[in-house]
Design a protein around this motif. Sequence first.
Motif, PDB file in Angstrom:
ATOM      1  N   LEU A 210     -13.694  13.485 -14.751  1.00 34.29           N
ATOM      2  CA  LEU A 210     -12.551  13.319 -13.853  1.00 34.29           C
ATOM      3  C   LEU A 210     -11.781  12.019 -14.085  1.00 34.29           C
ATOM      4  O   LEU A 210     -10.663  11.864 -13.587  1.00 34.29           O
ATOM      5  CB  LEU A 210     -13.031  13.349 -12.402  1.00 34.29           C
ATOM      6  CG  LEU A 210     -13.649  14.664 -11.917  1.00 34.29           C
ATOM      7  CD1 LEU A 210     -14.325  14.459 -10.564  1.00 34.29           C
ATOM      8  CD2 LEU A 210     -12.602  15.761 -11.830  1.00 34.29           C
ATOM      9  N   GLY A 211     -12.379  11.083 -14.809  1.00 33.64           N
ATOM     10  CA  GLY A 211     -11.727   9.791 -14.988  1.00 33.64           C
ATOM     11  C   GLY A 211     -11.952   8.821 -13.845  1.00 33.64           C
ATOM     12  O   GLY A 211     -11.149   7.910 -13.646  1.00 33.64           O
ATOM     13  N   VAL A 212     -13.051   8.991 -13.106  1.00 35.07           N
ATOM     14  CA  VAL A 212     -13.401   8.079 -12.025  1.00 35.07           C
ATOM     15  C   VAL A 212     -14.349   7.023 -12.585  1.00 35.07           C
ATOM     16  O   VAL A 212     -15.386   7.349 -13.169  1.00 35.07           O
ATOM     17  CB  VAL A 212     -14.073   8.815 -10.850  1.00 35.07           C
ATOM     18  CG1 VAL A 212     -14.509   7.836  -9.768  1.00 35.07           C
ATOM     19  CG2 VAL A 212     -13.117   9.851 -10.262  1.00 35.07           C
ATOM     20  N   LEU A 213     -14.003   5.759 -12.403  1.00 32.40           N
ATOM     21  CA  LEU A 213     -14.815   4.663 -12.920  1.00 32.40           C
ATOM     22  C   LEU A 213     -16.036   4.426 -12.040  1.00 32.40           C
ATOM     23  O   LEU A 213     -15.954   4.488 -10.813  1.00 32.40           O
ATOM     24  CB  LEU A 213     -13.996   3.379 -12.978  1.00 32.40           C
ATOM     25  CG  LEU A 213     -12.856   3.352 -13.995  1.00 32.40           C
ATOM     26  CD1 LEU A 213     -11.929   2.180 -13.703  1.00 32.40           C
ATOM     27  CD2 LEU A 213     -13.404   3.258 -15.416  1.00 32.40           C
ATOM     28  N   ALA A 214     -17.165   4.133 -12.668  1.00 34.25           N
ATOM     29  CA  ALA A 214     -18.384   3.780 -11.948  1.00 34.25           C
ATOM     30  C   ALA A 214     -18.383   2.286 -11.658  1.00 34.25           C
ATOM     31  O   ALA A 214     -18.270   1.471 -12.576  1.00 34.25           O
ATOM     32  CB  ALA A 214     -19.609   4.159 -12.764  1.00 34.25           C
ATOM     33  N   SER A 231     -23.149   7.238 -19.184  1.00 31.33           N
ATOM     34  CA  SER A 231     -21.679   7.283 -19.113  1.00 31.33           C
ATOM     35  C   SER A 231     -21.046   7.097 -20.481  1.00 31.33           C
ATOM     36  O   SER A 231     -21.452   6.246 -21.277  1.00 31.33           O
ATOM     37  CB  SER A 231     -21.176   6.191 -18.171  1.00 31.33           C
ATOM     38  OG  SER A 231     -19.766   6.222 -18.094  1.00 31.33           O
ATOM     39  N   LYS A 232     -20.021   7.891 -20.741  1.00 33.22           N
ATOM     40  CA  LYS A 232     -19.220   7.753 -21.965  1.00 33.22           C
ATOM     41  C   LYS A 232     -17.970   6.910 -21.719  1.00 33.22           C
ATOM     42  O   LYS A 232     -17.224   6.638 -22.656  1.00 33.22           O
ATOM     43  CB  LYS A 232     -18.815   9.124 -22.484  1.00 33.22           C
ATOM     44  CG  LYS A 232     -19.990  10.067 -22.755  1.00 33.22           C
ATOM     45  CD  LYS A 232     -20.971   9.467 -23.759  1.00 33.22           C
ATOM     46  CE  LYS A 232     -22.128  10.423 -24.034  1.00 33.22           C
ATOM     47  NZ  LYS A 232     -23.147   9.816 -24.934  1.00 33.22           N
ATOM     48  N   ALA A 233     -17.748   6.531 -20.484  1.00 30.38           N
ATOM     49  CA  ALA A 233     -16.620   5.666 -20.124  1.00 30.38           C
ATOM     50  C   ALA A 233     -17.159   4.318 -19.672  1.00 30.38           C
ATOM     51  O   ALA A 233     -18.317   4.213 -19.251  1.00 30.38           O
ATOM     52  CB  ALA A 233     -15.794   6.303 -19.005  1.00 30.38           C
ATOM     53  N   PRO A 234     -16.346   3.264 -19.732  1.00 29.94           N
ATOM     54  CA  PRO A 234     -16.821   1.953 -19.292  1.00 29.94           C
ATOM     55  C   PRO A 234     -17.125   1.946 -17.794  1.00 29.94           C
ATOM     56  O   PRO A 234     -16.490   2.642 -17.011  1.00 29.94           O
ATOM     57  CB  PRO A 234     -15.646   1.024 -19.608  1.00 29.94           C
ATOM     58  CG  PRO A 234     -14.766   1.779 -20.536  1.00 29.94           C
ATOM     59  CD  PRO A 234     -14.965   3.219 -20.249  1.00 29.94           C
ATOM     60  N   ALA A 235     -18.108   1.140 -17.425  1.00 28.24           N
ATOM     61  CA  ALA A 235     -18.389   0.884 -16.019  1.00 28.24           C
ATOM     62  C   ALA A 235     -17.787  -0.466 -15.635  1.00 28.24           C
ATOM     63  O   ALA A 235     -17.495  -1.299 -16.497  1.00 28.24           O
ATOM     64  CB  ALA A 235     -19.898   0.882 -15.766  1.00 28.24           C
ATOM     65  N   VAL A 236     -17.582  -0.662 -14.352  1.00 27.16           N
ATOM     66  CA  VAL A 236     -17.058  -1.931 -13.854  1.00 27.16           C
ATOM     67  C   VAL A 236     -17.976  -2.459 -12.765  1.00 27.16           C
ATOM     68  O   VAL A 236     -18.721  -1.698 -12.138  1.00 27.16           O
ATOM     69  CB  VAL A 236     -15.621  -1.782 -13.304  1.00 27.16           C
ATOM     70  CG1 VAL A 236     -14.674  -1.301 -14.388  1.00 27.16           C
ATOM     71  CG2 VAL A 236     -15.577  -0.831 -12.107  1.00 27.16           C
ATOM     72  N   CYS A 237     -17.940  -3.761 -12.569  1.00 27.27           N
ATOM     73  CA  CYS A 237     -18.580  -4.398 -11.422  1.00 27.27           C
ATOM     74  C   CYS A 237     -17.457  -5.079 -10.653  1.00 27.27           C
ATOM     75  O   CYS A 237     -16.959  -6.126 -11.076  1.00 27.27           O
ATOM     76  CB  CYS A 237     -19.634  -5.394 -11.866  1.00 27.27           C
ATOM     77  SG  CYS A 237     -21.048  -4.643 -12.692  1.00 27.27           S
ATOM     78  N   THR A 238     -17.037  -4.479  -9.554  1.00 29.19           N
ATOM     79  CA  THR A 238     -15.816  -4.926  -8.892  1.00 29.19           C
ATOM     80  C   THR A 238     -15.980  -6.239  -8.142  1.00 29.19           C
ATOM     81  O   THR A 238     -14.985  -6.873  -7.801  1.00 29.19           O
ATOM     82  CB  THR A 238     -15.303  -3.870  -7.900  1.00 29.19           C
ATOM     83  OG1 THR A 238     -16.310  -3.617  -6.904  1.00 29.19           O
ATOM     84  CG2 THR A 238     -14.942  -2.582  -8.615  1.00 29.19           C
TER      85      THR A 238
END
Length: 376
Positions: A210-214, A231-238
């Motif tokens: 879906l394109g939702v960031l973790a 995950s195949k997409a980058p994760a973030v630490c907000t």
Amino acid sequence: MADLQDDLHTTPEAGELDDLPVPFPVDALAPGARAPLSDPDDAPLERAHAVLAAHPVADGYSGLARALRRLPWYDLELGESAVDTDVPRLREGHVAALFWSLHLPEGLDGDRAVGATLDQIDLVKTVVRAHPEGLRLAEDAGQTVDARNCGRVAALLGPAGAAALGDSLGTLRCLRALGLRVLTLTGAGWASEAGLTRFGEEVVREMNRLGVLADLSGASPQTMRRTFAVSKAPAVCTRSAARALRPHPANLPDDLLVELGAAGGLCMVPLTAEQTGPTVRDVADHLDHVRTVAGPESVALSGTYDTGTAHPLELGDASCYPRLIAELLRRGWEESDVALLTWGNVQRVLRTADFTARAFQQRREPSTATIADLDG
């Protein structure tokens, strides 16, 4: 303690650098904005304003939605002293994109959490519609650039808490359809101290589709490492700084900063006294450390304004980003590294998540798995 209180102020990505759009000039876009912040040495501050005009801030976390809910009336375009964030201060601080937190009060779960998250999404959209000269909704990197080019501050939805899903992938898809971009992987049984369960891994895969960031701020090391693997997409630490400098539980130890950087993720350092320290120099120390350990492409900013936390006196509201950038310039940061910190890294992560989503959608149907199927 008295000395510490004197230092505190308490209140009630986009493409590569050559893809960056036209500047975001404070003078042109903020009629009536306050004069530039004073500084003992004006040269770095003047240069900071010039750098931010070309490379504005994408602020990774704002508590403005919940703060506005407490007010009977407000006008963010005119200016609102009851909060830390309004359009004049965003423009003075050269903020061009703002992630609106949808996090919930403690104790909400199940249908109540889902409903409360929907209420907050509705509130953000209502606020943005009521302030069309200053704010514009955005869901991806391109729309944030479009908003900036039109002199608006892009409003992105998220992070929301994991409880907002109600353990339903269908609810996740509905939230994404409403514009959700970031989901925090804490507060659910499938993302705990023990790590991700099988259903938790399926949530991450569906987020990729879906394109939702973790968002991994506050997540256990086991959950973080399993997310990096799945995950195949980058994760973030907000909202995470460096634990080596300040031992806050949401801050990251160096080994996890290294792994986050290796996975192409993003550590968004909060401008709060509790996590980074009581002065602008302390915040800059964390940015230096994260840049060194995780890499210059894995560090970004998280104002964390309007969350009820204390901020360094020099960074008391959303207008104060030039003071922080001036401190970094004094330390020898190049403009290219500042551009990554403020704008480019967030845009990269958004673009990568969207590219990953398009690839997933070509080979993966929406998941029909339930928590009973996988974890029961």
